[in-house]
Design a protein around this motif. Structure first.
Motif, short mmCIF file in Angstrom:
data_model
loop_
_atom_site.label_atom_id
_atom_site.label_comp_id
_atom_site.label_asym_id
_atom_site.label_seq_id
_atom_site.Cartn_x
_atom_site.Cartn_y
_atom_site.Cartn_z
N LEU A 138 12.70 -17.00 -5.51
CA LEU A 138 12.32 -16.47 -4.20
C LEU A 138 12.08 -17.64 -3.25
O LEU A 138 11.57 -18.68 -3.67
N CYS A 139 12.42 -17.46 -1.99
CA CYS A 139 12.10 -18.50 -1.00
C CYS A 139 10.59 -18.47 -0.78
O CYS A 139 9.90 -17.52 -1.16
N ALA A 140 10.08 -19.51 -0.14
CA ALA A 140 8.63 -19.64 0.04
C ALA A 140 8.07 -18.47 0.86
O ALA A 140 6.98 -17.97 0.58
N ASN A 141 8.82 -17.99 1.85
CA ASN A 141 8.33 -16.88 2.66
C ASN A 141 8.25 -15.59 1.85
O ASN A 141 7.23 -14.91 1.82
N CYS A 142 9.35 -15.23 1.20
CA CYS A 142 9.35 -14.00 0.41
C CYS A 142 8.30 -14.07 -0.70
O CYS A 142 7.63 -13.09 -1.01
N HIS A 143 8.16 -15.26 -1.29
CA HIS A 143 7.20 -15.39 -2.36
C HIS A 143 5.77 -15.14 -1.86
O HIS A 143 4.97 -14.47 -2.50
N SER A 144 5.49 -15.65 -0.68
CA SER A 144 4.15 -15.42 -0.10
C SER A 144 3.92 -13.94 0.17
O SER A 144 2.84 -13.41 -0.07
N VAL A 145 4.94 -13.28 0.68
CA VAL A 145 4.80 -11.86 1.03
C VAL A 145 4.62 -11.01 -0.24
O VAL A 145 3.78 -10.10 -0.28
N VAL A 146 5.37 -11.35 -1.28
CA VAL A 146 5.27 -10.62 -2.55
C VAL A 146 3.83 -10.67 -3.09
O VAL A 146 3.32 -9.70 -3.63
N HIS A 147 3.17 -11.82 -2.88
CA HIS A 147 1.81 -12.01 -3.38
C HIS A 147 0.75 -11.78 -2.31
O HIS A 147 -0.42 -12.14 -2.48
N THR B 142 1.36 -6.76 -6.51
CA THR B 142 2.47 -7.69 -6.33
C THR B 142 3.70 -6.85 -6.06
O THR B 142 4.00 -5.92 -6.82
N LEU B 143 4.40 -7.13 -4.98
CA LEU B 143 5.60 -6.33 -4.66
C LEU B 143 6.70 -6.58 -5.68
O LEU B 143 6.86 -7.68 -6.18
N SER B 144 7.45 -5.52 -5.95
CA SER B 144 8.64 -5.70 -6.79
C SER B 144 9.76 -6.27 -5.92
O SER B 144 9.66 -6.25 -4.68
N ILE B 145 10.82 -6.74 -6.55
CA ILE B 145 11.94 -7.30 -5.78
C ILE B 145 12.57 -6.20 -4.92
O ILE B 145 12.92 -6.41 -3.77
N LEU B 146 12.66 -4.99 -5.48
CA LEU B 146 13.20 -3.88 -4.71
C LEU B 146 12.34 -3.59 -3.48
O LEU B 146 12.85 -3.36 -2.38
N GLU B 147 11.03 -3.62 -3.66
CA GLU B 147 10.12 -3.35 -2.54
C GLU B 147 10.27 -4.37 -1.42
O GLU B 147 10.30 -4.02 -0.24
N ILE B 148 10.37 -5.64 -1.79
CA ILE B 148 10.50 -6.63 -0.71
C ILE B 148 11.88 -6.55 -0.06
O ILE B 148 12.01 -6.70 1.15
N ARG B 149 12.89 -6.25 -0.86
CA ARG B 149 14.22 -6.07 -0.25
C ARG B 149 14.19 -4.90 0.74
O ARG B 149 14.78 -4.98 1.82
N ASN B 150 13.50 -3.84 0.38
CA ASN B 150 13.39 -2.68 1.28
C ASN B 150 12.62 -3.03 2.54
O ASN B 150 12.98 -2.57 3.63
N LEU B 151 11.56 -3.83 2.39
CA LEU B 151 10.81 -4.26 3.58
C LEU B 151 11.74 -5.01 4.53
O LEU B 151 11.74 -4.77 5.74
N ILE B 152 12.52 -5.90 3.98
CA ILE B 152 13.43 -6.69 4.82
C ILE B 152 14.46 -5.78 5.48
O ILE B 152 14.70 -5.86 6.69
N ALA B 153 15.02 -4.87 4.69
CA ALA B 153 16.04 -3.97 5.23
C ALA B 153 15.46 -3.06 6.31
O ALA B 153 16.07 -2.86 7.37
#
Ligand SMILES: [Zn+2]
Ligand SMILES: [Zn+2]
Length: 268
Positions: free
Chosen positions: A238-247, A253-264
């Motif tokens: 994960l990039c530093a930004n996404c990693h911070s958001v996940v945590h 802790t967000l799942s990868i699907l959840e953060i992808r959905n946030l971005i989308a």
């Protein structure tokens, strides 16, 4: 299964002792997951490497197991790499040649080119013969592959303490900073962010090439016995930004699907 794997001082292969082993496809059949391997080094060619070796003569220097094997995305020659587990270096070399006999059995038909093969299948007798030469109590306790990756550790510490305070720390496991698992995860998954696709090298150029955070997918609270970790299924870049958001939230802790959905959902 048992095999010898060669790791010379200088080679075109991007090996990381005790972490990753790269090899041409023809050796794939010898390196199935779980294969017990013995690390081998040929004779010293360049004197500057002498101090990093247990002996100048051809010798065995560690045992390990093959984790899993993967096609090497960085290779255009259909090469493969294996993750290495259970790496135990020897404190003293086991010489390949004992008085006048080699410990490996060289078939008559292979006399002229046997040592040219970097990976060699051996039978269990040969494996145990070599292991029996390891000086008792001389198996090194220090696992060199685990030496800490200072730069990454410090960066992530400061990132967490500045952005979230101490509480979030418990959601970042040591596996994310373990240099062995980091290297394996990056070899398997690449070094682009799995959530947004960001690549440090493409964006900042060579200075940042290869930089990426590695996120441990299993939340700590659900990870009771942290014994074995599979860098393929448990870790993700994960990039530093996404990693911070996940945590971001201390209780989730967000799942990868959840953060992808946030971005989308938030991109226009
Ligand atoms: Zn990202
Ligand atoms: Zn993480």
């Amino acid at each position: 299964m048992y095999a010898i794997i060669t790791e010379n001082d200088e080679s075109a292969w991007a090996d990381e002792t005790g972490i990753l082993y790269h090899f041409p496809k023809r050796y794939l059949k010898y390196l199935e997951p779980g294969t017990h391997v013995i690390y081998y080094k040929g004779s010293l060619k360049n004197k500057s490497f002498s101090k990093n070796r247990l002996s100048d003569a051809p010798h065995y220097f560690a045992i390990a197991k093959i984790g899993k094997t993967y096609p090497d995305k960085e290779s255009n020659k259909n090469d493969f790499f294996a993750t290495i587990t259970d790496f135990i270096p020897f404190e003293e070399a086991v010489l390949a040649k004992d008085d006048s006999n080699y410990l490996e059995i060289i078939p008559d038909s292979r006399k002229s080119n046997y040592w040219r093969d970097g990976v060699r299948a051996i039978d269990d007798e040969t494996y145990h013969l070599i292991i029996s030469r390891v000086t008792p109590n001389k198996v090194s306790e220090k696992k060199t592959a685990y030496t800490s990756d200072e730069t990454v550790g410090k960066f992530q510490d400061s990132l967490e303490s500045f952005s979230e305070g101490k509480k979030s720390k418990r959601y970042v496991t040591t596996y994310e900073r373990n240099p062995k698992y980091r290297k394996q995860a990056i070899a398997i998954h690449g070094n682009s962010c799995a959530a947004c696709g960001f690549n440090f090298g493409s964006f900042y150029g060579e200075y940042a090439e290869g930089f990426i955070h590695v996120h441990h997918i299993v939340p700590v609270s659900e990870f009771e016995a942290p014994k074995h970790i599979d860098p393929e299924s448990d870790l993700i870049p994960l990039c530093a930004n996404c990693h911070s958001v996940v945590h971001r939230k201390k209780d989730k802790t967000l799942s990868i699907l959840e953060i992808r959905n946030l971005i989308a959902d938030n991109s226009t």
